[in-house]
Design a protein around this motif. Structure first.
Motif, mmCIF file in Angstrom:
data_model
loop_
_atom_site.group_PDB
_atom_site.id
_atom_site.type_symbol
_atom_site.label_atom_id
_atom_site.label_comp_id
_atom_site.label_asym_id
_atom_site.label_seq_id
_atom_site.Cartn_x
_atom_site.Cartn_y
_atom_site.Cartn_z
ATOM 1 N N LYS A 88 18.597 25.134 59.893
ATOM 2 C CA LYS A 88 19.493 26.305 59.509
ATOM 3 C C LYS A 88 20.080 26.412 58.010
ATOM 4 O O LYS A 88 20.229 27.397 57.425
ATOM 5 N N ASP A 89 20.448 25.205 57.395
ATOM 6 C CA ASP A 89 20.616 24.998 56.115
ATOM 7 C C ASP A 89 19.705 25.638 55.128
ATOM 8 O O ASP A 89 20.057 26.376 54.026
ATOM 9 N N GLU A 91 17.403 27.955 55.852
ATOM 10 C CA GLU A 91 17.546 29.597 55.889
ATOM 11 C C GLU A 91 18.609 30.129 55.040
ATOM 12 O O GLU A 91 18.848 31.059 54.595
ATOM 13 N N SER A 92 19.829 29.292 55.206
ATOM 14 C CA SER A 92 21.033 29.651 54.517
ATOM 15 C C SER A 92 20.886 29.682 53.056
ATOM 16 O O SER A 92 20.930 30.644 52.409
ATOM 17 N N SER A 95 18.362 32.556 52.119
ATOM 18 C CA SER A 95 18.998 33.828 52.183
ATOM 19 C C SER A 95 20.022 34.083 50.925
ATOM 20 O O SER A 95 19.838 34.906 50.052
#
Length: 232
Positions: A88-89, A91-92, A95
């Motif tokens: 998740k981190d 992907e953040s 992005s």
């Protein structure tokens, strides 16, 4: 009424008018006047370009700062240990990195665009300076030519004006005032002869009664051109 003195005055004044016309139509005088306009225009454009350049420089520096800040952000993300991040981190981070890169590209385009506009303005400013210098040099050159001509004519102008002052003493004040009024209105000669049945100035044909009035009174103001028509 005796018009001898006023006619002599007019003849002498005609010499002065001829000199004045020669001076006013002198090519160097015309060029000097044109160069004054060019110099003034170049000065105004230089002032405008200086103001524009200052604004562009300010925008340029703001974009450079944003560019530098974006670069610092990218380096910050590059230094991260991506292997230690959760999916998740990660992907953040990806992005955020993509957003920064997009912003980076936009800033880069703005930076080059602003730099180009600044260079164009500076080139225009240099051209305005050159135009100003060339116009000023041309003005000085032709002003000197005109000033030399004026200096050459000054003794003759002074002599004629002195003779006119002497002639004024023998002219009836009303006639002289009328002459000077017509002279200031660019009507010269102001006093003209009756030519057959016409005004010697504008050539308008007079009526029989008007012709008779000229002959009996000695003069008549032309209804068409306002000149004073006198009899022989």
């Amino acid at each position: 009424m005796d018009f001898k003195n006023i006619l002599e005055y007019q003849k002498k004044d005609g010499e002065l008018i001829k000199i004045e016309r020669e001076l006013s139509l002198n090519p160097s005088r015309k060029v000097s006047s044109e160069m004054i306009a060019v110099v003034k225009g170049a000065q105004e454009k230089s002032a405008m370009l200086e103001s524009r350049a200052a604004g562009l420089e300010k925008d340029f520096q703001a974009i450079k700062k944003a560019y530098s800040d974006t670069t610092a952000q990218i380096e910050k993300f590059i230094s991260k240990d991506l292997e230690s991040l959760s999916q998740k981190d990660l992907e953040s981070v990806i992005s955020a990195t993509n957003a920064i890169l997009n912003n980076f590209n936009v800033l880069e385009k703005k930076l080059f665009s602003e730099a180009e506009r600044l260079n164009i303005t500076l080139n225009e400013f240099e051209n305005a300076k050159k135009q100003y210098g060339a116009a000023r040099a041309k003005y000085n050159q032709h002003k000197q030519i005109y000033d030399n001509l004026l200096k050459e004519k000054e003794p003759e102008i002074k002599r004629i004006k002195s003779e006119l002052e002497s002639l004024e003493k023998g002219i009836e004040p009303k006639l002289l005032a009328k002459y000077k009024q017509l002279r200031s209105d660019k009507l010269f000669p102001a006093f003209v002869r009756l030519v057959d049945r016409s005004c010697g100035g504008c050539r308008m044909e007079l009526s029989a009664a008007e012709v008779e009035k000229v002959k009996s009174n000695g003069y008549l103001e032309c209804d068409n051109c306002r000149r004073i028509i006198i009899s022989d």
